[in-house]
Design an enzyme around this catalytic site. Sequence first.
Site, PDB file in Angstrom:
ATOM      1  N   LYS A  31       0.994  -1.260  -0.149  1.00 15.94           N
ATOM      2  CA  LYS A  31       0.101  -0.130  -0.046  1.00 15.94           C
ATOM      3  C   LYS A  31       0.951   1.269  -0.202  1.00 15.94           C
ATOM      4  O   LYS A  31       0.516   2.259  -0.587  1.00 15.94           O
ATOM      5  CB  LYS A  31      -1.123   0.062   1.286  1.00 15.94           C
ATOM      6  CG  LYS A  31      -0.129  -0.005   2.628  1.00 15.94           C
ATOM      7  CD  LYS A  31      -1.235   0.565   3.741  1.00 15.94           C
ATOM      8  CE  LYS A  31      -0.493   0.477   4.867  1.00 15.94           C
ATOM      9  NZ  LYS A  31      -1.037   1.242   5.886  1.00 15.94           N
ATOM     10  N   THR A  32       2.003   1.467   0.844  1.00 15.18           N
ATOM     11  CA  THR A  32       2.755   2.538   0.853  1.00 15.18           C
ATOM     12  C   THR A  32       3.379   2.775  -0.729  1.00 15.18           C
ATOM     13  O   THR A  32       3.498   3.917  -0.927  1.00 15.18           O
ATOM     14  CB  THR A  32       4.021   2.118   1.979  1.00 15.18           C
ATOM     15  OG1 THR A  32       3.412   2.084   2.969  1.00 15.18           O
ATOM     16  CG2 THR A  32       4.765   3.713   1.731  1.00 15.18           C
ATOM     17  N   ASP A 218      -3.923   7.419   5.138  1.00 16.21           N
ATOM     18  CA  ASP A 218      -3.486   6.187   5.392  1.00 16.21           C
ATOM     19  C   ASP A 218      -4.100   5.632   6.641  1.00 16.21           C
ATOM     20  O   ASP A 218      -4.299   6.366   7.523  1.00 16.21           O
ATOM     21  CB  ASP A 218      -1.673   5.953   5.368  1.00 16.21           C
ATOM     22  CG  ASP A 218      -1.278   4.817   5.297  1.00 16.21           C
ATOM     23  OD1 ASP A 218      -2.005   3.816   4.779  1.00 16.21           O
ATOM     24  OD2 ASP A 218      -0.048   4.665   5.630  1.00 16.21           O
ATOM     25  N   GLU A 219      -4.201   4.350   6.700  1.00 13.27           N
ATOM     26  CA  GLU A 219      -4.769   3.585   7.861  1.00 13.27           C
ATOM     27  C   GLU A 219      -6.025   4.256   8.327  1.00 13.27           C
ATOM     28  O   GLU A 219      -6.409   4.193   9.426  1.00 13.27           O
ATOM     29  CB  GLU A 219      -3.625   3.804   9.126  1.00 13.27           C
ATOM     30  CG  GLU A 219      -2.279   3.196   8.835  1.00 13.27           C
ATOM     31  CD  GLU A 219      -2.223   1.672   8.895  1.00 13.27           C
ATOM     32  OE1 GLU A 219      -3.157   1.191   8.891  1.00 13.27           O
ATOM     33  OE2 GLU A 219      -1.285   1.185   8.511  1.00 13.27           O
ATOM     34  N   GLN A 249      -7.458  -5.093  10.008  1.00 13.77           N
ATOM     35  CA  GLN A 249      -6.669  -4.705  11.008  1.00 13.77           C
ATOM     36  C   GLN A 249      -7.000  -3.679  11.938  1.00 13.77           C
ATOM     37  O   GLN A 249      -6.170  -2.848  12.123  1.00 13.77           O
ATOM     38  CB  GLN A 249      -5.118  -4.267  10.078  1.00 13.77           C
ATOM     39  CG  GLN A 249      -4.865  -5.668   9.162  1.00 13.77           C
ATOM     40  CD  GLN A 249      -3.545  -5.096   8.487  1.00 13.77           C
ATOM     41  OE1 GLN A 249      -2.250  -4.961   9.410  1.00 13.77           O
ATOM     42  NE2 GLN A 249      -3.170  -4.895   7.148  1.00 13.77           N
ATOM     43  N   ARG A 610       2.259 -11.120  10.277  1.00  7.48           N
ATOM     44  CA  ARG A 610       3.376 -10.337  10.469  1.00  7.48           C
ATOM     45  C   ARG A 610       4.566 -11.496  10.100  1.00  7.48           C
ATOM     46  O   ARG A 610       5.644 -11.095   9.796  1.00  7.48           O
ATOM     47  CB  ARG A 610       3.931 -10.064  12.014  1.00  7.48           C
ATOM     48  CG  ARG A 610       2.872  -9.076  12.617  1.00  7.48           C
ATOM     49  CD  ARG A 610       2.657  -7.912  11.803  1.00  7.48           C
ATOM     50  NE  ARG A 610       1.551  -7.980  11.398  1.00  7.48           N
ATOM     51  CZ  ARG A 610       1.089  -6.995  10.236  1.00  7.48           C
ATOM     52  NH1 ARG A 610       2.054  -6.160   9.905  1.00  7.48           N
ATOM     53  NH2 ARG A 610       0.221  -7.357   9.414  1.00  7.48           N
TER      54      ARG A 610
END
Length: 679
Positions: A31-32, A218-219, A249, A610
């Site tokens: 995504k970044t 973002d987020e 998330q 993770r």
Amino acid sequence: MNISMLNPQQQAAVRHTEGPLLLLAGAGSGKTRVITSRIAYMVDELRVPSEQILAVTFTNKAAREMLERVIEQIGRKRAKGMAVSTFHSMCVRILKEDIERLGYKKNFSIYATADQSRLVRDIMQNLSVDGKKFDADRVLFAISDAKNRLVPPEQFVVRYQDEYEYLAAEVYPRYQKALKAYNAVDFDDIIMLAVRLLKDFPDVREKYQQRFRYLMVDEYQDTNAAQYLMLRLLAEKHHNLCVVGDDDQSIYGWRGADLGNILDFEKDFAGAKVIRLEQNYRSSGNILAAANAVIKNNKKRKDKALWTSGDQGRQIEYLRCADGEDEARLVMERIHAERFKHNLCYSDFAILYRTNVQSRAFEEQFRYENIPYVLIGGQQFFDRKEVKDAVAYLRVLVNPRDEVNLLRILNYPKRGIGEASADRLIRHSADLDRPLWEVLADPSEVEGLGDKAIEAVAGFVALMERYRKAFAHTRQLDHTVRELFAEIKLEDEIYRGADDPTKGRRRADNVEEVVNSMASYEEREEKPSLAGFLEKVSLLDKDQPNRDSKEKKLQQDAVILMSLHSSKGLEFPVVFLVGMEEEYLPHKRAINETFDIEEERRLCYVGITRARSHLLLLNAASRKKYGKLQPRIASRFLQEIPAVLLQEQTSEGRPPASEEEQEVMASSFFSNMRTMLED
């Protein structure tokens, strides 16, 4: 700009620049890269002026990395003027321009958590509330929750039949009045007051709508009601709002994050386009299959499933241990074995747990075996007492009406203004309804104040005025700060108050680090100022360990121990997800109280994703509680993972180590023993 290296969904996200866009970005989906490529595409291909772009995220680290990656693609010159910041940094920018409309002065202070707690305790004391019976931080939590919901003091309503809610209803109005009297705001005010400016003053709203024609967030799943309304106000003119997030998330509901913001995006922003990023570039197929199997049991979510073009990878290990100590021993053995088999470093391993108390057994085991480890968490640098004492001087120099910090330093280091004298000064200030600083400027008017105290107060005021002028004219802030601390003999006071010289030296070093931090700030900024430095200090990532400390720890060759909440955004080759039991994961509050079990499942999903190469799930048949072993029940989330993905074994039934593994473990043991003896 070439975007051919992106996958089709990523390319579609980059090219969609007009109108609302919801980018559902699964864990490890790049995504970044998409966000930064989208910004670069707008500037490079569409010739959008960089100053019309606003990109917002939650941490300084994420904002800094985002800007650096944009600069890599379009160059520093073309990125100049672009606003890439956290929510709070952006709102401070808004407040600095227009906060006077709300009755504040532009040199307002930003209260950190410790300052807020102290103010609440003072108010509770004035209300004759027993500070031993009632925790000020719990009252503050209720106030913070109200502010995140944009509820002002006069509209605060007790929602739960809880004594802390009733107490908050009494404290909140007084707390807010005191903040304003001190020309201070707290962390939650930063956003709430910025929203008030945008909502109540059309010209302010118009100014920022014209300035920021393109918004990216973002987020987004972590936004609360205040952040949502701010984005809605900023985007209502041009509708160019792109939000990036993953409802699977969303793990911060306990601190105000509203999952409905991302689930209802299409309802709230008409004509919104939705693009799903489901291709994962991080984890093996088996790990993703387990994550998908768990999270699909949540009902409040957007339908999606992670996949990878890579191989399925190793089976997930499910290890059933006898007790908590056995769990720690087994993790230690696995680390030795995995390092030997796959030539891994200690830093390739992460142990993730639901609650911080679970780290104790692993810390003890690793110390015994001399295995290097780092514990992510603990007290932040700027929350340490000696650091707060030092910074309090700087805050008062910028804003003398900041009475919480003014009272903190009035007789620290000791200068002859005792508690009785301070009390007379405070009461005189209250009786005349005058700021305390004005009373200090003429202490001879205060009834009952002795000559020595008057002289001490006058000396303190003269000191502060002299350094206020010094900071206004100096270009070497760090030198001036060092001179101030030397003149007040701050280091001597720290040593006097320490239990032993070692602690004193460590605390004195922390004060020196404040000066070092200021020097680094001066190197980074074109126009450094004392107020600017304090703003940076106040906006350090909240509810996270100190950024520099955390980054340094993650760079060490050591096993990482951290909570599931702290692990979000990180990845490791090998992950041990421990304590997979009812009342740990899911947490007992989610089972016994009104907390959301689906958020616990999302937390489990975060932990699973993770892992890059290998995932190990562990639980114990029993654990000690109050010194006695009590039976444990396996987590319901384990039952949701298909058995075909798991390689299950008990600690008693685990296969013996091979001769090679035994040899390397013995070698490691004797090497560690030699090191311990040498130390």
